[in-house]
Scaffold this active site. Structure first.
Site, PDB file in Angstrom:
ATOM      1  N   PRO A  10       0.825  -1.213   0.000  1.00 28.46           N
ATOM      2  CA  PRO A  10       0.000   0.000   0.000  1.00 28.46           C
ATOM      3  C   PRO A  10       0.856   1.260   0.000  1.00 28.46           C
ATOM      4  O   PRO A  10       1.824   1.357   0.744  1.00 28.46           O
ATOM      5  CB  PRO A  10      -0.795  -0.106   1.309  1.00 28.46           C
ATOM      6  CG  PRO A  10      -0.634  -1.501   1.784  1.00 28.46           C
ATOM      7  CD  PRO A  10       0.630  -2.023   1.206  1.00 28.46           C
ATOM      8  N   GLU A  11       0.494   2.202  -0.861  1.00 24.39           N
ATOM      9  CA  GLU A  11       1.135   3.508  -0.879  1.00 24.39           C
ATOM     10  C   GLU A  11       0.119   4.544  -0.394  1.00 24.39           C
ATOM     11  O   GLU A  11      -0.952   4.175   0.089  1.00 24.39           O
ATOM     12  CB  GLU A  11       1.657   3.818  -2.294  1.00 24.39           C
ATOM     13  CG  GLU A  11       2.645   2.754  -2.784  1.00 24.39           C
ATOM     14  CD  GLU A  11       3.209   3.025  -4.180  1.00 24.39           C
ATOM     15  OE1 GLU A  11       3.256   4.189  -4.588  1.00 24.39           O
ATOM     16  OE2 GLU A  11       3.587   2.048  -4.849  1.00 24.39           O
ATOM     17  N   HIS A  41      -5.699 -14.020   8.399  1.00 30.95           N
ATOM     18  CA  HIS A  41      -4.485 -13.757   9.187  1.00 30.95           C
ATOM     19  C   HIS A  41      -4.693 -12.555  10.112  1.00 30.95           C
ATOM     20  O   HIS A  41      -3.959 -11.567  10.043  1.00 30.95           O
ATOM     21  CB  HIS A  41      -3.306 -13.519   8.249  1.00 30.95           C
ATOM     22  CG  HIS A  41      -3.080 -14.642   7.272  1.00 30.95           C
ATOM     23  ND1 HIS A  41      -2.457 -15.812   7.623  1.00 30.95           N
ATOM     24  CD2 HIS A  41      -3.423 -14.772   5.967  1.00 30.95           C
ATOM     25  CE1 HIS A  41      -2.413 -16.620   6.578  1.00 30.95           C
ATOM     26  NE2 HIS A  41      -2.991 -16.017   5.565  1.00 30.95           N
TER      27      HIS A  41
END
Ligand SMILES: [Zn+2]
Length: 280
Positions: A2-3, A91
């Site tokens: 992710p940016e 997760h």
């Protein structure tokens, strides 16, 4: 990974779930997430705190809490959040049980590189100030500011734009996208970028980031919005991941190489020097 646009999309998705609400219970399921704080200590610090607002700096997501406490998530490679309505991720590393919500907000992270730091607002501000330059969409960043940083560096333009202390929040995707839009080669030595080139780069970074935020970011592998939604920016890439394919502007084959240790794509025709085509 992710940016800025993906983290901003997550922030916006979390606002209605967290802002103004009390964290009634917090479960830390992975000691690595909060290291060096012990999981039970982290839970105790956060439980009972009200989330005053959600902020973002670069790729960091900030939960500003009462009692002068700030919790800072960095999603790194594969971190994401799932709201109560999203299905249970595989997760889960942390659960926020929040006042007024039907189920917990879950932090999911298959590869476990994500982090959660907790500190006073002064501690967190100092921590982030030492790591991050100006926000690319904020008022402190402009062509002159970028030019001053570029002209002192003889590494590639790509490496400098990836440096979070030069400008916060860019990664591989949006650097390639912005260099293409600005018509500047990513492997050009940074000190050879002209002042006009720097102006064009700033405009291009802003345009690509804003478009990405507007369509909910880029979903390549793991990244999802808070309700499991897929972003739309991957359909709109003009450079990233397009090596070997025809340039959308001129039709010539896009180049690909490793620059600054990252797979990089550019068009040798449209990005020949720092004096290439004008924006628009
Ligand atoms: Zn081209």
């Amino acid at each position: 990974m992710p940016e800025l646009p993906e983290v901003e999309t997550v922030r916006r998705g979390l606002v209605p779930l967290l802002e103004g609400r009390v964290l009634e219970r917090v479960e830390v399921l992975d000691e690595r997430l909060v290291r060096p704080i012990a999981p039970r200590d982290a839970e105790q610090l956060l439980t009972g705190r009200r989330v005053l607002r959600l902020d973002r700096r670069g790729k960091y997501l900030l939960l500003v809490l009462d009692d002068d406490l700030v919790a800072v998530h960095h999603l790194r490679m594969t971190g994401s959040f799932a709201g109560p309505a999203a299905e249970e991720p595989r997760h889960v590393r942390l659960r926020y049980f929040v006042e007024g919500l039907a189920g917990p907000v879950r932090y999911n992270d298959p590869r476990r590189f994500g982090t959660l730091d907790i500190g006073s607002s002064a501690e967190i501000t100092a921590y982030l100030d030492s790591r991050l330059g100006p926000e690319p969409l904020g008022p402190d960043w402009n062509g002159d500011a970028l030019y001053e940083r570029l002209r002192r560096r003889s590494t590639s333009l790509k490496a400098v734009l990836l440096d979070q202390r030069v400008v916060a929040g860019l990664g591989n995707i949006y650097v390639d996208e912005a260099c293409f839009l600005a018509g500047v080669r990513p492997d050009l030595s940074a000190d050879r970028v002209s002042r006009v080139g720097a102006e064009r780069l700033v405009a291009a970074v802003r345009a690509r980031l804003q478009e990405a935020i507007d369509v909910g970011g880029s979903t390549l592998r793991d990244y999802r919005g808070v309700e499991g939604e897929v972003g739309g920016m991957q359909e709109r890439f003009v450079a990233y991941g397009r090596a070997g394919r025809p340039c959308l502007t001129c039709g010539n084959t896009m180049r690909g190489a490793r620059i600054a240790g990252r797979g990089t794509t550019w068009c040798a025709t449209c990005q020949p020097t720092n004096r290439a085509r004008k924006l628009g």
